[in-house]
Design an enzyme around this catalytic site. Sequence first.
Site, PDB file in Angstrom:
ATOM      1  N   TYR A  56     100.366 -50.960 151.887  1.00 55.01           N
ATOM      2  CA  TYR A  56      99.217 -50.357 152.582  1.00 55.01           C
ATOM      3  C   TYR A  56      98.509 -49.258 151.785  1.00 55.01           C
ATOM      4  O   TYR A  56      98.068 -48.259 152.344  1.00 55.01           O
ATOM      5  CB  TYR A  56      99.635 -49.784 153.953  1.00 55.01           C
ATOM      6  N   HIS A  57      98.380 -49.458 150.468  1.00 54.20           N
ATOM      7  CA  HIS A  57      97.700 -48.453 149.641  1.00 54.20           C
ATOM      8  C   HIS A  57      96.558 -49.047 148.825  1.00 54.20           C
ATOM      9  O   HIS A  57      96.455 -48.792 147.624  1.00 54.20           O
ATOM     10  CB  HIS A  57      98.701 -47.783 148.684  1.00 54.20           C
ATOM     11  N   PRO A  58      95.657 -49.824 149.420  1.00 54.37           N
ATOM     12  CA  PRO A  58      94.564 -50.390 148.637  1.00 54.37           C
ATOM     13  C   PRO A  58      93.570 -49.312 148.202  1.00 54.37           C
ATOM     14  O   PRO A  58      93.266 -48.385 148.967  1.00 54.37           O
ATOM     15  CB  PRO A  58      93.916 -51.385 149.597  1.00 54.37           C
TER      16      PRO A  58
END
Length: 626
Positions: A547-549
Amino acid sequence: MCGKIAFATLYCALLLNFSTYICLLDWYEFFTTLSLIDLNKEYKFDYIIVGGGTAGSILAFRLSQNPNNKVLLLEAGSMGKSSILDIPLITPLLHKSIYDWKYRTVPQDNACWAFKDNSSSWPSGKVLGGSGRLNHMLYTRGHPDDYKEWFIDCDCDFNYEQEILYYMKKSENQVGSQSNNEYYHGRGGTLIVDDMVYQSELYDSIFNAANCLNLPIRDVNGKFSSGFSPIQINIKNGKRFTPIHHLLQNQQPNLVIKTQSTAKEILLNANLEAYGVNFIKSGDKYDVFASKGVIISSGTIGSPKLLMLSGIGPKKHLQSIGIKSKLDLPVGYNLQDHISTGFDLIIFEEPLDFHKKFVSPLEVLKYILKENGILTSVGVEVLAFLNTFCLENVIGYDLCEAEFNHRPNIEFLFMQAGLATDYGMRMRHIVGLKSVVWKEYYSKFVNNYTASFLPILLRPKSRGYVKLKNSKIDSKPIINPNYLSEKDDINILLAGIRFIKKLVETPPMRKIGARFNREIFPFCKTFTFDSDDYWKCYIKYMSFTIYHPVGTCKMGSFSDESAVVTRDFKVKGAKKLYVVDASVIPKLISANTNAAVAMIAEKAADSIKMSEVSSKKMCKAQPICN
C-alpha cells in the site's frame, strides 16, 4: 473444537455488525450534510485543496493559520466521525468498505497469480483523512540517500538536514521513547508519534533472535536508518491519530471543509492558470473559485486521474479517450510500489498471546476502560530495515553498510497473524485470494497458529502507470504497477525469505515454538521445495501490495521531461496549480511512505507561502533546490 466453533461464531457476528454499523453511519453522514451543500454565499476562496488525506490535512492547517487566507478543503469521502474507525486492530476491516476506493490493478504478468484475476487489491482511503485512516499507522522515514536521489538532477548541493530532516521534525509530534532526542525528532507537529502499547512474547523473541545474528537494534528514525526496531505509530490514547484529527481539533473559522464532494475538473483559463474546481455533491455540480492557488492532494491514483480528466496528461492518451489536451505532460507514468510475499510462513506449536486474545470480550472491555490491550495493536510489533548484501557479509552488518555505502533494500514486518488466523472468514477476501489457493493451501493451517514475517521490496526497479479508462469521473482508472517485471526485484524478495528462515531457526524463536512452514505450495510442486526456483515460483503467486504507491506526478527540475511538477510543487506549464502528495515522489524511499508525505506537505506549505509573498513583490522567494 468447541473453542474454535465459539471463535468462529463470535467473529462472524462481529464482522456482520461492524459492516452494518459503518454502512448506517455513512448514510447518516450523507443525510446530515445535505443541508450543507449550498455554496451560493461561499464560493470564492484563496486556496482550494482537493483531497483530505495526510497531505491535504496538513496543507489546510498550515495555510489557514493565516487568518487572511480563506481555504476550502474538498474530500470525496465522508467525515468518518465514529471513533470506532480509529481502533487500531480493526484496520483491515476498513479495506473494501465504504471508506475505500477499492482499486484493483490489471492482471499482472509476473506477480499476484494467487489472487483473483492475477491482480492486486489496492486499498485507498475514501474518507476524511485519506489512506491515513486505512493504513497500519507505522512511522518510518527512510535513508538520507533516498532523498538525495530526489535531487539528483538538481544543480545544487543537497543538504539533508535543511531539505528533509527540518520538515520531518516540523511535521512530527514525538511523544514516545524518542521524545528527548531533539536532534532527530520533533515536537508539536500535526503527526503524533508514540510507542506501541501492546506487546506479546514475540516482541522480545524477535530482538533476541536479532542479537543471535549480531544485527543492530535501534531507532531507525534517528541517526541510523537500518536495523531492528520497535515500531513507532500514529496513536493517541489507544486510538489512531492522524493530521486530520489534529486539523479538526484546531480548525480555524477561515477553513471550510466539504465532504462527499468529488472533484470533477480543474478550471483553467486560456493561459493555463488554475482558477477553481468543478465538483459533484449529491448528484449536483458546483464551481468554486480560488484566487491564489488550486492544490491537488488526491493521492497517487486520484491526483493523476483528476489532472488527466482536466486535460493535463499524455496528449495521445487523452485524445484517444476524447479528452481535449491542454497540457502535454507524463502524468500517470513512473508508478512504483512496495511489494511483499510470505503470508503464514511461520507456524507456532502453541498459540501466542495475540492468538488467544484476538476476539476476546475481555479485551474489548480493557480497551474501553483503560485504552490498552490487544485492540491497540496494529498487528505488528517489530520491524527491520536491512540490506540483503550485508546480511551475508562476514565483516559485520554496520561495517558492511559503511564500507560499501549500502542502504536498506528490504524491510521486514513481523506480524502475529496470517491469512488462516481468522479461519478464512475475512482476511482472504480482503486481499482477494483465489478460492482454489485457499482450499488447496491456506485452509490446511486453520488448526495451526500462524504468523507472517513479511519481506518487503523497498526500492523496486519495476515501473508501471496509471491511465484513464474513459472520460467519465466515476470510472476506475487503469492501474498497472508491472510488479516483478525486473528480475532483480524477485531476487531481493528471495533473499528476504532466506533470511526469515534463518531468523526462525535461532534459539530464541525455537524457544517460543516457532518453525518455518514446510508445507509445499501446490502450484509450485514441480520445483524442489526450498530451491531458488521453488521460491521464485512462490513469490510470483504470493506477491501483494504493501500500500505504498508513488510517483505518478513525478517531481523534478523543469528541464526533466519525465517530471510533472517542479520542486516547488507547481505543475509544469501551468499557473497557480500544485500537486502535493505521494504522487510527486520521484523514487520510492526505503521506508513506509506516510511520514515522507507529511514532510512533503510541510515543505509544500512553506513553498506556497513563499510564492504568495513573492507574488506581492515583498521579497523574492528562493527556489527550493531547483
